[in-house]
Scaffold this motif. Structure first.
Motif, PDB file in Angstrom:
ATOM      1  N   CYS A  88       0.827  -1.213   0.000  1.00 19.91           N
ATOM      2  CA  CYS A  88       0.000   0.000   0.000  1.00 19.91           C
ATOM      3  C   CYS A  88       0.857   1.256   0.000  1.00 19.91           C
ATOM      4  CB  CYS A  88      -0.969   0.005   1.178  1.00 19.91           C
ATOM      5  SG  CYS A  88      -0.168   0.206   2.764  1.00 19.91           S
ATOM      6  N   GLU A  89       0.169   2.354  -0.184  1.00 18.54           N
ATOM      7  CA  GLU A  89       0.832   3.646  -0.180  1.00 18.54           C
ATOM      8  C   GLU A  89       1.309   3.957   1.244  1.00 18.54           C
ATOM      9  OE1 GLU A  89      -1.411   7.228  -0.269  1.00 18.54           O
ATOM     10  OE2 GLU A  89      -0.225   8.100  -1.902  1.00 18.54           O
ATOM     11  N   SER A 138       1.337   6.681   2.912  1.00 14.38           N
ATOM     12  CA  SER A 138       0.392   7.510   3.672  1.00 14.38           C
ATOM     13  C   SER A 138      -0.736   6.670   4.244  1.00 14.38           C
ATOM     14  CB  SER A 138      -0.183   8.610   2.779  1.00 14.38           C
ATOM     15  OG  SER A 138       0.840   9.497   2.397  1.00 14.38           O
ATOM     16  N   GLN A 139      -1.210   5.726   3.427  1.00 15.82           N
ATOM     17  CA  GLN A 139      -2.300   4.866   3.887  1.00 15.82           C
ATOM     18  C   GLN A 139      -1.822   4.013   5.059  1.00 15.82           C
ATOM     19  OE1 GLN A 139      -5.434   4.989   3.053  1.00 15.82           O
ATOM     20  NE2 GLN A 139      -5.917   3.338   4.496  1.00 15.82           N
ATOM     21  N   GLU A 166      -3.292   4.088   8.878  1.00 13.53           N
ATOM     22  CA  GLU A 166      -3.756   2.908   9.607  1.00 13.53           C
ATOM     23  C   GLU A 166      -3.008   2.741  10.920  1.00 13.53           C
ATOM     24  OE1 GLU A 166      -4.057  -0.663   7.210  1.00 13.53           O
ATOM     25  OE2 GLU A 166      -4.779   0.522   5.504  1.00 13.53           O
ATOM     26  N   HIS A 194      -2.636  12.669   2.033  1.00 15.31           N
ATOM     27  CA  HIS A 194      -3.243  11.331   1.991  1.00 15.31           C
ATOM     28  C   HIS A 194      -3.368  10.709   3.383  1.00 15.31           C
ATOM     29  CE1 HIS A 194      -2.232  10.686  -2.549  1.00 15.31           C
ATOM     30  NE2 HIS A 194      -3.005  11.732  -2.308  1.00 15.31           N
ATOM     31  N   GLY A 248      -6.881   9.463   4.753  1.00 11.37           N
ATOM     32  CA  GLY A 248      -7.077   8.083   5.207  1.00 11.37           C
ATOM     33  C   GLY A 248      -7.731   8.051   6.574  1.00 11.37           C
ATOM     34  N   TYR A 279       4.252   3.078  -2.986  1.00 12.23           N
ATOM     35  CA  TYR A 279       3.587   1.818  -2.667  1.00 12.23           C
ATOM     36  C   TYR A 279       4.648   0.798  -2.343  1.00 12.23           C
ATOM     37  CZ  TYR A 279      -1.090   3.348  -3.820  1.00 12.23           C
ATOM     38  OH  TYR A 279      -2.295   3.980  -3.790  1.00 12.23           O
TER      39      TYR A 279
END
Lengths: 430, 335, 541
Positions: A5-6, A8-9, A13, A33, A37, A173
């Motif tokens: 995943c990115e 930032s994501q 999380e 981002h 998110g 990513y």
């Protein structure tokens, strides 16, 4: 859980797993981002209870975080570049009040000229603000540092800035192992504020302190960062025990055991540096590198131990202290008391300029040869700046330098500077 | 023998702080010997400080309204400086000072924390002077309004930057002399503008409650604080607090000057809900603006020249416009 | 809580910073003399009893009056209330109707049967009071309260003096007077009626009096020489009023002239209307503005149809025709004859030209001196004869019931001192609380309650009381109009407006005190004190 995943994501999380209670969001590239998110996680109810506040500026973002943290809530925000400068006053205030706010900085340059790409000028501008500054090498480390940051901040009652390179990490990513909620809960206890604004136990927070006690307040902030020097490695070790991988700590040496040359850098560029180190090692060069994970507090002793046997140290720095050169090298010299280790300051990657393996290797070899200047600018278009300097010598009103250089460079960046002509603005100045 | 009749206020009405003829339950907070004294003795405000008085009036009323469940964010300024020089604090409420410009945002953060913690009984007040509100703190204030955060913001308006030595703010009235609008040259004193009317701007956010009040009318002020604390969402209270030092009036005349500001129409006292004006405090004894201006040396230059007199006439026009706009005198009353 | 060093402080700790050292002026609470109290000839503490009345504590209010005046119900009716003439409230809207509240309290006391008791132990001293008019009654009352044994000798058949024989019933119902006199008698004062004192010296020796208070009044009507064809058509005011009091129906006829411009003239003209005269015409040598009668009495007379002929003197009567001369006022305001005459038809003429003191028995009292028809007394009300005091209409003063009551009280205090071998020291008077000392912003606008007046057409037909009393609601209203000039009434303003919380509230009735540890001397309490009870005084630095 492993996922592709990115960055930032992944950070969003990870932050959510830390159960922040108040999140203040203001958009600025390249951290946007992350708060996007988190917005989804709060709106969907996945992160609850949590107040997500869309503020009207970075100054308000930090201020809302101050209020929330002072009132006993775990508070988080993220920013970058101009944003951290816009909130600068509040950044100092948060640490002055001893509020354990965690903030992600998606590192980006500062204008003018406006530039959205990565370097470390933003974090460096606030290096004396009394925050702990941790720099992530990778997205995995960015995830892990956030989890450590909340614990560290709350244990010390001191805010922590987790710095991750804009775009290079935030938008990349990669495979990331995002821990489970149980793991994070086992590592990170509930937030118990050292002090809070509370009608049940009212106090006055934020007094005006005069000359009679101000020095002491400042000294105590410093003493606390010195405490952090002990705590950060302990926390990294504890993290390793709970999560089964190493992340964080003060410094992360790479193949330094017998190195005569050691390269020191902050953040994601360490990955590239390590590749170059591997290549040169294969060629028989005794070279190693060290990633400075903690820039504040500055781990002088730990770094000194790593650098102890090296005869030269090269700092690759993504920020320029205009008028003197490197911030990292300047600090690093404190780790080498009484030694005649040569220190080379290399300014590289400003405003998102690519830091290539080739350039790094060329630079390291020059240092080993003894031909590298004590302060150098990696991949600087020397012709372009010389032309501009000549123009400025010839006439005072030369127009904006950036535009003139762009014209010099022509339609393709990196093309021969000598082929371009003066634009009308520069011409008018003659 | 006790009177079988309801109490009538023939003597001092509700104008005095107390009224021994009233039932204790309906007396003012300030008349209560057990009042909170949210701002305690020993603070370092100048003699006759209207802001110190206004802050105690407002916070004591708020403390009563919310049964002591109150936290306060305070902007930098006189109020903060004179109340909390290390090692002494004058506050008797849970209080935090962060910065000059961010009291409203800090209030937002506190309210968010209380909400997320489920401590819905704890209420939040953010407060500051006019500089911290209408100038430097305006962005945070507007943001707090726009989000309708559960904060009562109180601005203590003494019409200039007093803490730094009386410099002009955008709440400084037309013609007033300050250190940065000196009474020299062809246009002495402040520009002849109407100033930035933050109560009206607050109303434009359509927040639940906006009101102006004055230290000259305690009961009105207390009622408004009480009302504000019974409402949730963003609320704004603008309190007129004369500064004897900055205005150049007698230290004993603080309330008198505030009263004349209201009675001349220069400081309209009103309240609004969701952007609509719902109440106004009528002028009892209308006075020309001269009576107000002449007590203050910051306006003294206006009375020395013909041009100055023309400016006084302009100021009178501002007062007249306020009176007409807010309906501060009964219909058909003599002008 | 583990508080960070210096940044976080304990609440309320600024109490260690004693800002009182900043002060260059200090506020002090003062009591100033309210103008009403200052003006009251009876020395009533009007403001204090209004204070009680404001709370609806009527009995306390009444008892406060009784400290100085034993006749509240009477005084509330007949006093010309100089207190109201100087009431500061008049400058705001209109004067507080002090007399109306006093009358309400007096009437309520009678209805409720409230009484007073002598608090001082008996002294065994005996005092003779000569005359049961307002002065004698007041003196007897106060002496009795002070523990002395008092005997009143009254020449007439009933107590009250001029209150009974000079003031018509429609102004003072007799049951009111009787009730208040009875209260004095109940204190143990002995009243002897129809006992005209002839030989004071002998009486004092015979009945072993230690002191005497003379209060015989002025009952001899002044006469003007009017050559008259029929002397029976001309009578004097006291003769008429006394006759009415005794139940006689004097034959006044249809058209009556009343000669004089004082209050007695008004009483006579209004009584004449009640006795059946179709027309009562007051003939006075000067103008309305110059009339000694009180304005409200003139107004009430006019309301009842009494007519006035100004700038006129009566010179002769013949066959029911009175010759009158027109007068003019000279530059000094004195009436001067013009030589222009006219005639007025009338059935009778009543002379209301004032009264003289009957000096017959006083001539024997050694040392007592008489000047201009009145007895001279010192500041202690003592005549030239040791132990003989005098007051009321017989001494030089304005001749009103209230002045007389005041004399009675004052004399009683000096007599008490005399009997105890000491000199009574009157407490010093405070500075008067003038209007400019007040902050009148704080007082609400409230016009005076107008006492209900009997319908003018009806009231001239009887001697029913003309002016009605207040009821509880409007008495309270009226009392609450008092501004409490110069004396703290616990409005809490100082307590509230102090930016430094430097005023300590001591609780109901105990007022406030300043906390000079913190008072910075800004003066706001003084400016905002509604009643002018805080003075700023320079600090000695």
């Amino acid at each position: 859980m492993l996922k592709q995943c990115e960055g930032s994501q992944a950070v969003a999380e990870a932050v959510a797993l830390c159960r922040p209670e108040v999140i203040c969001a203001y958009p600025i590239t390249p951290q946007t981002h992350i708060v996007e998110g988190l917005a989804s996680l709060v709106k969907s109810g996945a992160l609850s209870p949590c107040e997500y506040i869309n503020v009207e500026s970075e100054f308000a973002a930090m201020s809302v975080a101050i209020g929330a943290s002072a009132a006993g809530a775990r508070a988080y925000t993220a920013t970058a570049s101009q944003g951290i400068l816009y909130m600068a006053e509040a950044v100092y205030n948060a640490s002055g009040l001893g509020l354990p706010i965690v903030m992600t900085v998606g590192n980006r340059s500062i204008g003018a000229p406006i530039n959205i790409w990565n370097d470390h000028t933003d974090s460096m501008a606030l290096r004396d603000a009394g925050w702990i500054q941790l720099f992530a090498e990778s997205n995995q480390e960015a995830v892990d540092l956030h989890i450590q940051a909340f614990k560290l901040a709350e244990e010390l009652s001191m805010p922590v800035m987790v710095c991750m390179d804009g775009f290079i990490l935030t938008h990349a990513y990669e495979r990331v192992d995002v821990p489970t909620q149980e793991q994070v809960d086992a590592f990170l206890p509930r937030y118990v504020p050292r002090q809070s604004v509370d009608p049940d136990d009212p106090v006055t927070i934020g007094a005006m302190v005069g000359p009679e006690a101000f020095m002491e307040v400042r000294y105590l902030a410093h003493a606390k960062q010195m405490e952090a020097l002990e705590l950060i490695p302990q926390m990294a070790e504890e993290f390793r025990r709970v999560f089964g991988r190493s992340s964080g700590g003060l410094v992360r040496p790479y193949r330094c055991e017998d190195a005569e040359t050691i390269v020191c850098a902050l953040g994601s560029v360490n990955g590239t540096i390590q590749d170059v180190v591997d290549e040169m090692r294969e060629a028989g060069v005794k070279i190693g590198s060290v990633s400075l994970c903690s820039f504040r507090p500055f781990p002088s002793a730990a770094l000194g131990k790593v650098l102890g046997h090296a005869s030269r140290v090269i700092t690759i720095e993504k920020s320029l202290s205009v008028g003197i050169g490197g911030n990292v090298s300047h600090n690093l010299r404190m780790s080498l008391p009484g030694r005649d280790t040569k220190v080379y300051t290399v300014i590289a990657g400003l405003g998102g300029r690519a830091v290539t393996k080739a350039s790094l290797r060329r630079t390291f070899e020059a240092a080993i040869r003894g031909t590298l200047d004590p302060l150098s600018f990696m991949d600087l278009n020397v012709k372009a700046v010389e032309r501009q300097l000549e123009r400025e010598k010839a006439a005072r009103r030369t127009g904006p330098a950036a535009e003139a250089i762009l014209r010099d460079l022509g339609p393709t960046v990196g093309a021969s500077a000598s082929t371009t002509t003066h634009g009308p603005a520069a011409g008018a100045a003659h | 023998m006790t009177s079988p009749l309801p109490i009538k206020f023939y003597q001092t009405g509700t104008f005095t702080v107390g009224n021994r003829l009233l039932d204790v339950s309906v007396r003012s907070v300030q008349s209560d010997s057990q009042r909170n004294n949210s701002l305690n003795s020993g603070h370092r405000a100048c003699q006759g400080c209207g802001e110190a008085l206004g802050a105690r009036y407002a916070l004591d009323a708020a403390m009563r309204a919310v049964n002591g469940r109150l936290v306060v964010a305070n902007a930098t300024g006189c109020l903060e400086v004179f109340s909390t020089p290390y090692p002494e604090s004058s506050w008797r409420v849970a209080w935090l000072h962060s910065l000059f410009a961010n009291a409203a945002a800090v209030g937002t953060g506190m309210a968010a924390a209380m909400k997320v913690k489920g401590r819905t009984d704890v209420r939040v007040i953010a407060q500051g002077g006019d500089g911290g509100t209408v100038d430097i703190g305006f962005a945070c204030l507007s943001g707090m309004f726009e989000r309708n955060d559960d904060v009562l913001y109180i601005c203590y308006d003494n019409e200039a930057y007093m803490n730094t030595g009386v410099q002009r703010s955008s709440a400084t009235p037309a013609g007033a002399r300050t250190a940065t609008t000196p009474a020299v040259g062809e246009a002495p004193g402040n520009v002849m503008n109407q100033g930035k009317n933050v109560p009206l701007i607050a109303m434009a956010h359509f927040i639940p409650y906006v009101a102006t009040a004055s230290v000259a009318d305690l009961r009105d002020l207390e009622t408004k604080v009480d009302k504000a604390m019974r409402v949730h969402g963003a609320r704004y209270l603008h309190v007129h607090v004369p500064c004897p030092l900055g205005w150049g009036c007698d230290t004993g005349d603080t309330i008198k000057v505030a009263r004349l500001a209201a009675e001349s129409g220069l400081y309209p006292i009103f309240e609004a809900e969701y952007g609509e004006i719902t109440g106004r405090r009528m002028i009892r004894k209308r006075v020309p603006v001269d009576e107000y201006l002449k007590l203050q040396s910051r306006f003294s230059h206006l009375f020395k020249t013909t041009e100055g007199r023309a400016r006084v006439a302009q100021i009178q026009a501002i007062a007249d416009r306020n009176i007409a706009r807010f309906g501060l005198v009964p219909e058909g009353a003599p002008a | 809580m583990n508080k960070p060093f210096a940044i976080t402080l304990d609440i309320g700790t600024s109490l260690v910073n004693k800002t009182g050292t900043w002060r260059t002026e200090r506020p002090v609470y003062v009591d100033r003399l309210p103008p009403c109290n200052n003006a009251c000839p009876a020395g009533e503490n009007i403001q204090q009893w209004l204070f009680h009345a404001e709370e609806g504590n009527y009995e306390a209010a009444w008892r406060e009056i009784m400290k100085n005046n034993p006749l509240p119900a009477v005084m509330g009716r007949v006093c010309y209330h100089p207190c109201e003439d100087c009431c500061n409230r008049a400058k705001l809207d209109s004067a507080v109707g002090i007399h109306a509240v006093e009358r309400f309290l007096g009437d309520l006391a009678i209805a409720q049967g409230w009484n007073v008791k002598a608090e001082k132990p008996s002294t065994g001293k005996r005092v003779l009071v000569v005359g049961a008019g307002p002065s004698g009654l007041a003196c007897a009352y106060h002496l009795a309260l002070l523990g002395h044994s008092v005997t009143v000798h009254e020449a007439g058949p009933a107590p009250g003096g001029m209150m009974r024989f000079g003031i018509p019933k429609y102004r003072l119902p007799r049951e009111v007077l009787d009730a208040e006199v009875k209260r004095i008698a109940d204190l143990g004062v002995t009243f002897c009626y129809n006992r005209k004192v002839e030989d004071l010296d002998a009486l004092m020796k015979a009945e072993r009096y230690d002191a005497v208070f003379l209060a015989v009044g002025a009952h001899l009507a002044k006469r003007a020489y009017i050559p008259a064809g029929d002397a029976s058509k001309i009578m004097d005011a006291l003769q008429l009023l006394r006759g009415v009091e005794a139940g006689e129906q004097p034959m006044l006829g249809r058209r009556v002239l009343v000669y004089g411009g004082g209050n007695t003239a008004m009483d006579v003209a209004r009584s004449a209307k009640r006795l059946g005269a179709a027309e009562a015409i007051v003939v006075y040598r000067r103008t309305r503005e110059k009339m000694p009668a009180h304005d409200f009495e003139v107004q009430e007379a006019m309301d009842e149809g009494v007519m006035f002929k100004w700038l006129t003197t009566i010179t002769a009567e013949k066959d029911g025709e009175f010759t009158v001369e027109k007068m003019r006022l000279d530059e000094k305001g004195k009436p001067q004859p013009t030589g222009e005459f006219e005639t007025m038809k009338a059935d009778s003429c009543v002379l209301a030209l004032g009264q003289d003191v009957d000096m017959s028995f006083l001539k024997q009292v050694k040392g007592l001196t008489v000047t201009d028809g009145v007895v001279e007394v010192g500041p202690d009300m003592m005549t030239g004869c040791k132990g003989v005091f005098a007051g009321g209409d017989m001494v030089p003063a304005e001749r009103t019931v209230t002045v007389a009551v005041g004399h009675g009280k004052k004399a009683a205090r000096y007599i008490d001192g005399y009997l105890r071998g000491a000199t009574y020291q009157a407490p010093p008077k405070h500075e008067v609380a003038s209007f400019d000392l007040l902050n009148t912003w704080y007082y609400s606008d409230a016009p005076a309650t107008v006492q209900p007046a009997l319908d003018a057409a009806r009231r001239t037909e009887s001697f029913d009381e003309v002016v009605g009393g207040l009821d509880q609601s409007n008495a309270l209203f009226e009392a609450r109009r008092c501004l409490s000039c110069g004396n703290c009434f616990e409005c809490d303003n100082c307590f509230g407006v102090c930016p430094d919380n430097a005023v300590i509230k001591l609780g109901p009735g105990k007022r406030f005190k300043f906390n000079y540890d913190y008072c910075k001397g800004c003066g706001m309490c003084s400016t905002e004190c509604p009643c002018g009870a805080i003075r700023m005084e320079p600090e000695n630095i």
